[in-house]
Design a protein around this motif. Structure first.
Motif, PDB file in Angstrom:
ATOM      1  N   PRO A  47       0.794  -1.225   0.000  1.00  0.00           N
ATOM      2  CA  PRO A  47       0.000   0.000   0.000  1.00  0.00           C
ATOM      3  C   PRO A  47       0.827   1.276   0.000  1.00  0.00           C
ATOM      4  CG  PRO A  47      -0.941  -1.593   1.520  1.00  0.00           C
ATOM      5  CD  PRO A  47       0.378  -2.151   1.073  1.00  0.00           C
ATOM      6  N   ARG A 104      -8.131 -13.029   4.409  1.00  0.00           N
ATOM      7  CA  ARG A 104      -7.681 -11.699   4.002  1.00  0.00           C
ATOM      8  C   ARG A 104      -6.810 -11.899   2.773  1.00  0.00           C
ATOM      9  NH1 ARG A 104      -3.177  -8.613   4.183  1.00  0.00           N
ATOM     10  NH2 ARG A 104      -3.477  -6.341   4.203  1.00  0.00           N
ATOM     11  N   GLU A 106      -4.773  -9.981  -0.411  1.00  0.00           N
ATOM     12  CA  GLU A 106      -4.298  -8.754  -1.027  1.00  0.00           C
ATOM     13  C   GLU A 106      -4.699  -8.725  -2.504  1.00  0.00           C
ATOM     14  OE1 GLU A 106      -0.120  -8.307  -0.228  1.00  0.00           O
ATOM     15  OE2 GLU A 106      -0.475  -7.889   1.905  1.00  0.00           O
ATOM     16  N   GLU A 162      -9.525  -2.682   2.404  1.00  0.00           N
ATOM     17  CA  GLU A 162      -8.393  -1.780   2.595  1.00  0.00           C
ATOM     18  C   GLU A 162      -8.094  -1.117   1.264  1.00  0.00           C
ATOM     19  OE1 GLU A 162      -5.209  -4.097   4.217  1.00  0.00           O
ATOM     20  OE2 GLU A 162      -6.462  -4.940   5.811  1.00  0.00           O
ATOM     21  N   PHE A 170      -4.443   5.952   3.305  1.00  0.00           N
ATOM     22  CA  PHE A 170      -4.786   4.544   3.444  1.00  0.00           C
ATOM     23  C   PHE A 170      -5.961   4.414   4.389  1.00  0.00           C
ATOM     24  CE2 PHE A 170      -4.507   0.504   5.743  1.00  0.00           C
ATOM     25  CZ  PHE A 170      -4.529  -0.394   4.681  1.00  0.00           C
ATOM     26  N   ARG A 172      -8.942   1.601   6.094  1.00  0.00           N
ATOM     27  CA  ARG A 172      -9.520   0.269   6.287  1.00  0.00           C
ATOM     28  C   ARG A 172     -10.983   0.456   6.640  1.00  0.00           C
ATOM     29  NH1 ARG A 172     -10.576  -3.787  10.112  1.00  0.00           N
ATOM     30  NH2 ARG A 172     -10.132  -5.907   9.316  1.00  0.00           N
TER      31      ARG A 172
END
Length: 452
Positions: A47, A104, A106, A162, A170, A172
């Motif tokens: 990120p 989770r 990415e 996210e 950034f 979430r």
């Protein structure tokens, strides 16, 4: 484009500009039909690198177009000349929490990765029909899986998102923090930031009764009519797909299918083999030539439809239909079956209904689909040209006009008007969220979420 020079050195040097040795390779999506030439292609690893690229692009007067695999690249065609194509394939972190039955993933994670990891602990994700499809892109677009008739859309399983916003911030987003962004992530197709990871529920599925039935396509009318009638009363634990398939003679396909013209039914039934066999007994009574049904590990189901894994040039278009009466089957077979001269690789009819027809308990931009079936025409350019393939796909859609829904599943309907993807209220809310998160229009959203 001179502005793109400002991006050199970012993302650990994984930024490619026109004329660079790796530019042509970097810009190519999975769907090779699209020949796009962005101002730059960047491969961020995390990120923080995403944020630096977003800020640098904005300062240089460029836009940003996030992309994972590029299966859904066609809506971006012609829109990237002043944009940085931000490829997320290097972001491959994946974790599975057995206790909470969540994952989770990415932005570079593929469904095959999730299926394998979750399968080792007796869980399953609501994956797409190909293991090579990206989790993030397909989830943002809705996500129709083999478990959808019982569990709804994959986007409704999302519990957190996210992302990097247009100013490089950034975020979430959960139900308690930035719930509007979470709502938009559930089926809003993107366009409000660069999603770097999703968290979502998994299902306690170790095995399922799954397989395919196949007949020569001369039986298409009989089989599809019977399948349509069977679908009306099929239990929600069963999700099925019927296809008129002109199977190419490709080495990796099963010998009994290669080079043939078939009508096929694939299905997955949750539960044990006895219950599964009962659920498809009516289809077996049609005496298929090929029958591969068995109780299989959930991890095997991602390969059921034999989708190509290597990058391929594909045209696809679809409609949602409210029913499949005999007249609709006749119309479909006339334009895609024996004697039609169709150039399409296959016409696919995905069974919807069940949980897909009901608003999901978790609110989202897309929480159900307004149709009993999704009808998809798919073609390859095998020398006839894309125009012929497109016209044959449109003939399929036109033939079903009397039964077509006013809604559309935009992840598979690249030429449909964006407003058809959501209810009017959801569409207006989605645009408000996008404008709030990206007031200057930095992001090149997918067709579905674009307000360009």
């Amino acid at each position: 484009m001179q502005q793109a020079e400002a991006l050199r050195g970012l993302a650990g040097g994984a930024v490619h500009l026109p004329g660079d040795p790796l530019y042509d390779e970097a810009r190519m999506p999975w769907n090779l039909q699209v020949d796009e030439h962005p101002a730059a292609v960047a491969y961020p690893a995390d990120p923080q690198e995403v944020a630096r690229i977003v800020k640098a692009a904005a300062a240089a007067g460029l836009r940003v177009a996030p992309q994972g695999t590029g299966h859904g690249a066609p809506p971006l065609a012609g829109r990237l000349g002043d944009a940085v194509l931000l490829r997320t394939s290097a972001m491959t972190g994946l974790s599975v929490d057995v206790a909470t039955r969540t994952a989770r993933a990415e932005a570079g994670v593929l469904w095959g990765d999730v299926v394998a990891r979750a399968g080792r602990v007796g869980l399953a994700g609501q994956h797409m029909s190909s293991p090579g499809v990206g989790v993030v892109g397909s989830s943002l677009g809705g996500g129709v899986s083999w478990y959808s008739r019982q569990h709804g859309l994959q986007c409704s399983a999302i519990t957190a998102v996210e992302l990097v916003l247009a100013d490089g911030t950034f975020v979430r987003a959960t139900e308690d923090t930035d719930p509007d962004l979470l709502w938009a992530a559930r089926g809003g197709s993107g366009g409000f930031g660069v999603v770097t990871a999703l968290e979502f529920d998994l299902l306690p599925v170790r095995t399922a009764y799954a397989g395919m039935l196949a007949w020569d396509w001369q039986h298409a009318r009989r089989v599809l009519t019977a399948w349509g009638e069977w679908s009306a009363d099929a239990p929600e634990a069963v999700t099925s797909v019927a296809r008129i398939f002109q199977v190419p003679d490709i080495e990796w396909l099963p010998d009994q299918l290669r080079g043939r013209k078939l009508v096929m039914i694939d299905a997955v039934a949750l539960g044990d083999a006895e219950a599964g066999a009962r659920s498809i007994a009516g289809l077996r009574a049609l005496r298929p030539e090929v029958d591969t049904f068995a109780q299989v590990p959930a991890a095997d189901i991602v390969h059921l439809q034999l989708d190509p894994q290597e990058p391929t040039a594909v045209y696809a278009n679809s409609v949602l239909v409210h029913g499949l009466p005999a007249d609709a089957v006749d119309a479909l077979v006339d334009v895609a079956g024996p004697g039609s001269g169709s150039n399409l690789l296959f016409v696919e009819l995905r069974q919807l209904g069940g949980a897909l027809a009901r608003p999901a308990p978790r609110a989202g931009a897309m929480d159900h689909l307004d149709g009993s079936f999704l009808v998809l025409g798919v073609g390859l350019d095998v020398g006839t040209g894309w125009s012929a393939v497109r016209q044959d796909a449109l003939r399929i859609l036109d033939s079903l006009a009397p039964w077509t829904s006013s809604a559309a599943y935009l992840s598979m309907a690249y030429e449909a008007a964006a407003r058809r993807g959501w209810s009017p209220a959801s569409y207006d809310r989605l645009l408000r969220i996008r404008r709030s998160a990206d007031p200057d229009g930095l992001f090149v959203g997918p067709q579905a979420a674009s307000n360009d």
